[in-house]
Design a protein around this motif. Structure first.
Motif, PDB file in Angstrom:
ATOM      1  N   ILE A  83     -34.935 -22.195 -54.994  1.00  0.00           N
ATOM      2  CA  ILE A  83     -33.766 -21.971 -55.845  1.00  0.00           C
ATOM      3  C   ILE A  83     -32.499 -21.912 -54.999  1.00  0.00           C
ATOM      4  CG2 ILE A  83     -32.635 -20.267 -57.339  1.00  0.00           C
ATOM      5  CD1 ILE A  83     -35.423 -19.617 -58.465  1.00  0.00           C
ATOM      6  N   ALA A  84     -32.569 -21.211 -53.861  1.00  0.00           N
ATOM      7  CA  ALA A  84     -31.390 -21.124 -52.986  1.00  0.00           C
ATOM      8  C   ALA A  84     -31.002 -22.508 -52.472  1.00  0.00           C
ATOM      9  CB  ALA A  84     -31.683 -20.185 -51.817  1.00  0.00           C
ATOM     10  N   TRP A  85     -32.001 -23.332 -52.119  1.00  0.00           N
ATOM     11  CA  TRP A  85     -31.695 -24.678 -51.613  1.00  0.00           C
ATOM     12  C   TRP A  85     -31.056 -25.542 -52.698  1.00  0.00           C
ATOM     13  CZ3 TRP A  85     -33.283 -29.469 -53.269  1.00  0.00           C
ATOM     14  CH2 TRP A  85     -32.849 -30.537 -52.479  1.00  0.00           C
ATOM     15  N   ARG A  86     -31.631 -25.517 -53.909  1.00  0.00           N
ATOM     16  CA  ARG A  86     -31.088 -26.395 -54.947  1.00  0.00           C
ATOM     17  C   ARG A  86     -29.689 -25.951 -55.370  1.00  0.00           C
ATOM     18  NH1 ARG A  86     -34.632 -26.483 -60.344  1.00  0.00           N
ATOM     19  NH2 ARG A  86     -32.933 -27.855 -60.967  1.00  0.00           N
ATOM     20  N   LYS A  87     -29.422 -24.651 -55.336  1.00  0.00           N
ATOM     21  CA  LYS A  87     -28.059 -24.188 -55.617  1.00  0.00           C
ATOM     22  C   LYS A  87     -27.085 -24.748 -54.587  1.00  0.00           C
ATOM     23  CE  LYS A  87     -28.828 -19.795 -58.038  1.00  0.00           C
ATOM     24  NZ  LYS A  87     -28.743 -18.313 -57.925  1.00  0.00           N
ATOM     25  N   ALA A  88     -27.473 -24.656 -53.299  1.00  0.00           N
ATOM     26  CA  ALA A  88     -26.601 -25.155 -52.239  1.00  0.00           C
ATOM     27  C   ALA A  88     -26.399 -26.664 -52.356  1.00  0.00           C
ATOM     28  CB  ALA A  88     -27.192 -24.805 -50.868  1.00  0.00           C
ATOM     29  N   ALA A  89     -27.404 -27.363 -52.895  1.00  0.00           N
ATOM     30  CA  ALA A  89     -27.324 -28.813 -53.044  1.00  0.00           C
ATOM     31  C   ALA A  89     -26.639 -29.235 -54.338  1.00  0.00           C
ATOM     32  CB  ALA A  89     -28.731 -29.410 -52.990  1.00  0.00           C
ATOM     33  N   GLY A  90     -26.283 -28.253 -55.185  1.00  0.00           N
ATOM     34  CA  GLY A  90     -25.603 -28.561 -56.441  1.00  0.00           C
ATOM     35  C   GLY A  90     -26.512 -29.156 -57.501  1.00  0.00           C
ATOM     36  N   LEU A  91     -27.822 -28.852 -57.433  1.00  0.00           N
ATOM     37  CA  LEU A  91     -28.794 -29.419 -58.378  1.00  0.00           C
ATOM     38  C   LEU A  91     -29.165 -28.359 -59.415  1.00  0.00           C
ATOM     39  CD1 LEU A  91     -31.005 -31.302 -55.759  1.00  0.00           C
ATOM     40  CD2 LEU A  91     -29.250 -32.285 -57.262  1.00  0.00           C
ATOM     41  N   HIS A  92     -28.266 -28.139 -60.356  1.00  0.00           N
ATOM     42  CA  HIS A  92     -28.456 -27.096 -61.361  1.00  0.00           C
ATOM     43  C   HIS A  92     -29.538 -27.502 -62.360  1.00  0.00           C
ATOM     44  CE1 HIS A  92     -27.564 -24.314 -64.655  1.00  0.00           C
ATOM     45  NE2 HIS A  92     -26.952 -23.578 -63.750  1.00  0.00           N
ATOM     46  N   PRO A  93     -30.366 -26.547 -62.820  1.00  0.00           N
ATOM     47  CA  PRO A  93     -31.430 -26.883 -63.775  1.00  0.00           C
ATOM     48  C   PRO A  93     -30.949 -27.559 -65.055  1.00  0.00           C
ATOM     49  CG  PRO A  93     -31.789 -24.694 -62.874  1.00  0.00           C
ATOM     50  CD  PRO A  93     -30.451 -25.142 -62.370  1.00  0.00           C
ATOM     51  N   LYS A  94     -29.704 -27.309 -65.467  1.00  0.00           N
ATOM     52  CA  LYS A  94     -29.211 -27.924 -66.701  1.00  0.00           C
ATOM     53  C   LYS A  94     -28.950 -29.418 -66.539  1.00  0.00           C
ATOM     54  CE  LYS A  94     -27.183 -23.803 -68.825  1.00  0.00           C
ATOM     55  NZ  LYS A  94     -25.947 -23.143 -69.305  1.00  0.00           N
ATOM     56  N   THR A  95     -28.749 -29.857 -65.297  1.00  0.00           N
ATOM     57  CA  THR A  95     -28.442 -31.270 -65.066  1.00  0.00           C
ATOM     58  C   THR A  95     -29.499 -31.983 -64.231  1.00  0.00           C
ATOM     59  OG1 THR A  95     -27.088 -30.616 -63.151  1.00  0.00           O
ATOM     60  CG2 THR A  95     -25.958 -30.920 -65.258  1.00  0.00           C
ATOM     61  N   SER A  96     -30.345 -31.216 -63.534  1.00  0.00           N
ATOM     62  CA  SER A  96     -31.374 -31.795 -62.668  1.00  0.00           C
ATOM     63  C   SER A  96     -32.719 -31.179 -63.044  1.00  0.00           C
ATOM     64  CB  SER A  96     -31.067 -31.511 -61.190  1.00  0.00           C
ATOM     65  OG  SER A  96     -29.785 -32.012 -60.848  1.00  0.00           O
ATOM     66  N   PRO A  97     -33.653 -31.962 -63.603  1.00  0.00           N
ATOM     67  CA  PRO A  97     -34.886 -31.396 -64.145  1.00  0.00           C
ATOM     68  C   PRO A  97     -35.774 -30.745 -63.076  1.00  0.00           C
ATOM     69  CG  PRO A  97     -35.015 -33.792 -64.048  1.00  0.00           C
ATOM     70  CD  PRO A  97     -33.602 -33.429 -63.728  1.00  0.00           C
ATOM     71  N   THR A  98     -36.523 -29.756 -63.505  1.00  0.00           N
ATOM     72  CA  THR A  98     -37.388 -28.975 -62.629  1.00  0.00           C
ATOM     73  C   THR A  98     -38.852 -29.288 -62.928  1.00  0.00           C
ATOM     74  OG1 THR A  98     -35.756 -27.183 -62.623  1.00  0.00           O
ATOM     75  CG2 THR A  98     -37.988 -26.638 -61.890  1.00  0.00           C
ATOM     76  N   PHE A  99     -39.621 -29.570 -61.877  1.00  0.00           N
ATOM     77  CA  PHE A  99     -41.034 -29.899 -62.031  1.00  0.00           C
ATOM     78  C   PHE A  99     -41.886 -29.072 -61.062  1.00  0.00           C
ATOM     79  CE2 PHE A  99     -38.600 -33.742 -62.984  1.00  0.00           C
ATOM     80  CZ  PHE A  99     -39.122 -34.142 -64.200  1.00  0.00           C
ATOM     81  N   ASN A 100     -43.117 -28.805 -61.461  1.00  0.00           N
ATOM     82  CA  ASN A 100     -44.151 -28.297 -60.562  1.00  0.00           C
ATOM     83  C   ASN A 100     -45.318 -29.274 -60.610  1.00  0.00           C
ATOM     84  OD1 ASN A 100     -43.678 -24.901 -61.775  1.00  0.00           O
ATOM     85  ND2 ASN A 100     -42.563 -25.983 -60.185  1.00  0.00           N
ATOM     86  N   VAL A 101     -45.799 -29.687 -59.441  1.00  0.00           N
ATOM     87  CA  VAL A 101     -46.956 -30.581 -59.348  1.00  0.00           C
ATOM     88  C   VAL A 101     -48.075 -29.817 -58.651  1.00  0.00           C
ATOM     89  CG1 VAL A 101     -47.838 -32.782 -58.489  1.00  0.00           C
ATOM     90  CG2 VAL A 101     -45.434 -32.595 -59.188  1.00  0.00           C
ATOM     91  N   TRP A 102     -49.187 -29.603 -59.365  1.00  0.00           N
ATOM     92  CA  TRP A 102     -50.289 -28.821 -58.810  1.00  0.00           C
ATOM     93  C   TRP A 102     -51.274 -29.728 -58.095  1.00  0.00           C
ATOM     94  CZ3 TRP A 102     -48.396 -27.535 -63.723  1.00  0.00           C
ATOM     95  CH2 TRP A 102     -47.753 -26.277 -63.772  1.00  0.00           C
ATOM     96  N   ARG A 103     -51.441 -29.496 -56.814  1.00  0.00           N
ATOM     97  CA  ARG A 103     -52.348 -30.309 -56.003  1.00  0.00           C
ATOM     98  C   ARG A 103     -53.647 -29.585 -55.685  1.00  0.00           C
ATOM     99  NH1 ARG A 103     -50.017 -34.932 -54.575  1.00  0.00           N
ATOM    100  NH2 ARG A 103     -47.749 -35.112 -54.886  1.00  0.00           N
TER     101      ARG A 103
END
Length: 293
Positions: free
Chosen positions: A172-192
């Motif tokens: 979350i801290a990284w994506r905030k710094a990168a300007g990738l807000h959840p409202k504009t940049s979709p969030t995914f989890n991929v379970w391996r």
């Protein structure tokens, strides 16, 4: 008898939903018994008998869970504001209660959460919620979609799931710094890996955010990747999106064998559409994607 029990559970579920929506309000016994349409003289015992927690204890834990999420995953509010929202008149009282439950001060938890005591402290709360929130899925809940490929930035979590919270916090801290807000940049989890592998060290999940921009790691281990396009069985889950295992088991155990479909060579994944504590916990939404041939 079955209809009466369903009605009873529905009335108790209304109470939990009301608590979720009104954590900032005065949730007294009169108001909650009215939501359930039960006598206040009996409601507190009915609640405890159903959930294994008193109403007061349940509300305390619900407010403390929201507070701890805001501490760990957000920086918009001060500790004082979070304490007030949790129902405490003074930060010192909140700090004492927080330390007593989790073994850390709120400030220490915000900087470096120790998730194991946190998970243990919320065991009774999660058990209480799961008593009525076991969703029964049907084939009508599953749709098949042609999903386009999605370019993503990936932070890999490898190892004990008890430490996943720390990875999420860094992500979350990284994506905030990168300007990738959840409202504009979709969030995914991929379970391996499976949710509870025989060895916790084998647990594996990718935390992803959709972006087609060049990736700046900013000191984190971030890499570019892609969630491939193709046909997917999609199952929407509303509420209790912390644990998507029951939904995944339904897809594998019931839907897939009966559908005649075959799974494609890519892991099951989810897209998180709304998040607690931005929305009440029972309104959080995630969609589970099972890739198909």
């Amino acid at each position: 008898m079955k209809a009466a029990l369903q009605d009873y559970h529905a009335r108790m579920q209304r109470v939990l939903d009301h608590i979720d929506r009104h954590l900032d309000d005065d949730l007294d016994l009169d108001a909650l018994s009215s939501v359930a349409a039960y006598s206040k003289y009996h409601f507190h015992r009915q609640f405890t008998a159903t959930f294994g927690l008193s109403v007061h204890r349940y509300i305390q834990l619900a407010r403390m869970k929201r507070a701890s999420y805001r501490l760990a995953y957000g920086d918009a509010q001060s500790v004082t504001d979070i304490a007030m929202d949790a129902g405490y008149d003074a930060p010192d009282a909140f700090a004492r209660a927080f330390r007593q439950r989790f073994g850390q001060s709120p400030s220490s938890f915000r900087n470096s959460p120790d998730w194991e005591p946190w998970l243990a402290a919320f065991g009774p709360f999660d058990n209480a919620r799961s008593k009525l929130m076991q969703k029964t899925f049907t084939t009508d809940d599953v749709t098949i979609r042609d999903v386009p490929p999605t370019l993503v930035a990936i932070m890999e979590h490898r190892g004990d799931p008890a430490t996943l919270g720390a990875s999420i916090q860094r992500f979350i801290a990284w994506r905030k710094a990168a300007g990738l807000h959840p409202k504009t940049s979709p969030t995914f989890n991929v379970w391996r890996s499976e949710r509870r592998p025989a060895s916790p060290a084998d647990y594996s999940v990718d935390l992803c955010v959709g972006t087609d921009q060049p990736i700046e790691a900013n000191g984190e281990q971030i890499k570019a990747g892609e969630i491939p396009g193709g046909r997917c069985a999609v199952l929407r889950v509303v509420g209790n999106t912390d644990n998507l295992e029951p939904a995944a088991l339904y897809l594998y155990r019931e839907w897939l064998p009966a559908s005649g479909e075959e799974a494609r060579d890519f892991p099951i994944y989810c897209q998180r559409l709304s998040f607690f504590p931005e929305v009440p916990e029972h309104e959080a939404v995630a969609e589970l994607f099972l890739p198909l041939k």
